[in-house]
Design a protein around this motif. Structure first.
Motif, PDB file in Angstrom:
ATOM      1  N   GLU A 169       0.850  -1.188   0.000  1.00 36.50           N
ATOM      2  CA  GLU A 169       0.000   0.000   0.000  1.00 36.50           C
ATOM      3  C   GLU A 169       0.889   1.243   0.000  1.00 36.50           C
ATOM      4  OE1 GLU A 169      -2.222  -0.555   3.540  1.00 36.50           O
ATOM      5  OE2 GLU A 169      -3.401  -2.221   2.758  1.00 36.50           O
ATOM      6  N   TYR A 171      -0.423   4.355  -1.182  1.00 37.71           N
ATOM      7  CA  TYR A 171      -1.275   5.470  -1.554  1.00 37.71           C
ATOM      8  C   TYR A 171      -1.648   6.382  -0.386  1.00 37.71           C
ATOM      9  CZ  TYR A 171      -4.404   1.609  -0.264  1.00 37.71           C
ATOM     10  OH  TYR A 171      -4.989   0.540   0.365  1.00 37.71           O
ATOM     11  N   GLU A 254      -7.353   3.366   3.287  1.00 37.37           N
ATOM     12  CA  GLU A 254      -8.274   2.349   2.780  1.00 37.37           C
ATOM     13  C   GLU A 254      -8.120   2.077   1.287  1.00 37.37           C
ATOM     14  OE1 GLU A 254      -9.933   0.777   5.047  1.00 37.37           O
ATOM     15  OE2 GLU A 254      -9.165   2.169   6.550  1.00 37.37           O
ATOM     16  N   GLN A 255      -8.069   3.142   0.475  1.00 37.36           N
ATOM     17  CA  GLN A 255      -8.044   2.964  -0.974  1.00 37.36           C
ATOM     18  C   GLN A 255      -7.258   4.087  -1.625  1.00 37.36           C
ATOM     19  OE1 GLN A 255     -12.222   2.720  -2.107  1.00 37.36           O
ATOM     20  NE2 GLN A 255     -12.081   0.498  -2.262  1.00 37.36           N
ATOM     21  N   ARG A 259      -9.984   5.852  -6.388  1.00 38.58           N
ATOM     22  CA  ARG A 259     -11.138   5.069  -5.960  1.00 38.58           C
ATOM     23  C   ARG A 259     -11.938   5.781  -4.879  1.00 38.58           C
ATOM     24  NH1 ARG A 259      -8.669  -1.114  -5.574  1.00 38.58           N
ATOM     25  NH2 ARG A 259      -7.863  -1.208  -7.728  1.00 38.58           N
ATOM     26  N   LEU A 260     -11.271   6.588  -4.075  1.00 40.01           N
ATOM     27  CA  LEU A 260     -11.986   7.335  -3.036  1.00 40.01           C
ATOM     28  C   LEU A 260     -12.867   8.430  -3.647  1.00 40.01           C
ATOM     29  CD1 LEU A 260      -9.275   7.742  -0.238  1.00 40.01           C
ATOM     30  CD2 LEU A 260     -11.302   6.266  -0.212  1.00 40.01           C
ATOM     31  N   HIS A 263     -16.340   7.298  -4.583  1.00 41.48           N
ATOM     32  CA  HIS A 263     -17.121   7.079  -3.360  1.00 41.48           C
ATOM     33  C   HIS A 263     -17.641   8.409  -2.821  1.00 41.48           C
ATOM     34  CE1 HIS A 263     -16.579   2.818  -2.935  1.00 41.48           C
ATOM     35  NE2 HIS A 263     -15.256   2.893  -2.928  1.00 41.48           N
TER      36      HIS A 263
END
Length: 457
Positions: A169, A171, A254-255, A259-260, A263
């Motif tokens: 991860e 990001y 989380e992402q 991608r966030l 959402h």
């Protein structure tokens, strides 16, 4: 809660940027120009500073510096970029050049470009600030270009970052970088456009965005997308930025950002994406055709039928739409650049990273099967003596004209093919409808030929 979040971020920007301004020790002629970097902030507490400098000193320096900063008027659009070191160090410079060149004088009055220098490497920061402040001093002094830098306190601990890296991860820091960028941009403009670094902008992109926003007045929206790549070209209302920044900080582990953002859009009741064409932004790519496993050994012979296409970048003033980008004309696969309604004088230019000794140039336009959408009248030119930033060739020589949309020209005059820095396809007459530029292929002289030329010289 949002107000407190915003105040703490603006204060972090103030102190963090002053830290950058003081510790970088840029050359004297730039350091004495107090308007070289425009910052914005407000008085607040900052109890978590790890810098040994007393808080009172930081406040005094802040107030002293703010006195030199004129009050900014609110613009229509802020373009936000979070920049980190890239393999090609000048990518942020190319991005800024493209943004300002793509904007007319009247459009620039509606524009603010906000760059977050999101890395703690002092050498990179010093060099980047020096280059930007040297090349873009008119834009900085006019308040069109702002630079900010986040203090290290806003990021997770080194141990947390290492744990995330072990799980693949990478990001979380990027999400925090952009939360910081968005929080600062809240009050600068009515709208906020998120870009990535290393990007080219379509001409008059501000006018295109304005037109689209006006057509959407009767339809509520949260996010308009002027690119289908990652988080590139995403347009927000600035009033939503504090909430978006807070959202990114809540879920930064989380992402990834791309991608966030969808959402967030759905949380604010925009169910479906709104894709706006033509796309106005695309990445600037460097083409390294071969990798380490494909490098030829001295015993191997190069296939003369396969082009070399040395690494380079693509520039054009033709319209960019759909998903076919200018750089696709310079790849060795079957992708292509698709445009429409070209005018005499339009061009597509390949600028090589390093001058090459070319033996052959081939340009193919139109479809493979029936030749539709070919360039009716055009010519190919070779450019020399690159200057400027980004570089462009100061002189060109005609190589040949297109016949039925194609040109396949060997370079017999060796001196002409030597030290070529640009290949330019030029439109010679207005042409309505679609145009496909399928391939621009370049062949370099092999080693023996180069040795022969050098001995002849």
């Amino acid at each position: 809660m949002q107000c407190s979040f915003r105040r703490s971020f603006i204060t972090s920007v103030s102190i963090g940027f002053l830290w950058l301004f003081i510790t970088l020790k840029v050359p004297e002629e730039i350091e004495h120009d107090q308007n070289v970097m425009t910052i914005k902030g407000q008085e607040d507490s900052y109890d978590k500073r790890k810098d040994p400098r007393p808080l009172e000193d930081w406040q005094n320096l802040t107030f002293k510096y703010f006195k030199t900063v004129p009050q900014r008027r609110k613009t229509w659009l802020t373009v936000g970029i979070s920049s980190v070191p890239q393999p090609h160090q000048r990518s942020i410079l190319h991005t800024l050049v493209s943004l300002f060149r793509a904007s007319s004088k009247s459009e620039k009055k509606r524009l603010t470009v906000l760059v977050h220098l999101a890395h703690s490497d002092l050498t990179w920061l010093r060099e980047t600030v020096l280059r930007i402040s040297t090349l873009f001093s008119p834009q900085i002094l006019a308040g069109q270009l702002l630079l900010i830098h986040a203090p290290p306190d806003v990021y997770p601990s080194v141990d947390d970052m290492r744990k995330e890296a072990r799980h693949g991860e990478f990001y979380s820091r990027q999400n925090i970088d952009h939360a910081f960028l968005m929080s600062f941009a809240t009050s600068l403009s009515e709208y906020f456009l998120l870009l990535e670094d290393n990007v080219f902008s379509a001409p008059n992109f501000i006018t295109h965005i304005d037109w689209k926003v006006n057509t959407m007045k009767s339809d509520p929206w949260v996010l308009l997308e002027f690119s289908n790549l990652g988080f590139l070209g995403k347009l927000f209302h600035s009033k939503d930025l504090p909430l978006l920044a807070h959202f990114l900080l809540l879920f930064y582990k989380e992402q990834p950002l791309d991608r966030l953002i969808p959402h967030f859009r759905t949380l604010l009741a925009q169910k479906n994406p709104i894709i706006c064409r033509p796309f106005l932004f695309y990445h600037r790519f460097f083409f390294h055709i071969s990798n380490d496993t494909q490098k030829a050994t001295p015993a191997q012979k190069k296939n003369p039928y396969i082009p070399d296409n040395p690494p380079g970048a693509i520039f054009t003033d033709m319209k960019v739409f759909d998903v076919h980008f200018p750089w696709e004309a310079y790849t060795l696969d079957e992708s292509f650049f698709w445009t429409r309604n070209v005018s005499a004088g339009n061009h597509l230019t390949v600028i090589l990273n390093h001058p090459a000794n070319l033996s052959k140039v081939q340009v193919l336009t139109g479809t493979i099967v029936d030749g539709r959408y070919a360039l009716e009248k055009g010519q190919v030119e070779m450019g020399y003596n690159p200057v400027g930033m980004p570089q462009y060739c100061s002189s060109f020589a005609l190589l040949g004209h297109l016949f039925e949309g194609q040109m396949n020209q060997e370079i017999f005059l060796k001196s002409m093919g030597h030290d070529v820095s640009c290949i330019r396809l030029v439109v010679k007459a207005n042409q309505a409808g679609s145009l496909i530029i399928r391939h621009i292929y370049l062949w370099e002289q092999n080693a023996k030929d180069m040795e022969g030329v050098q001995s002849w010289r």
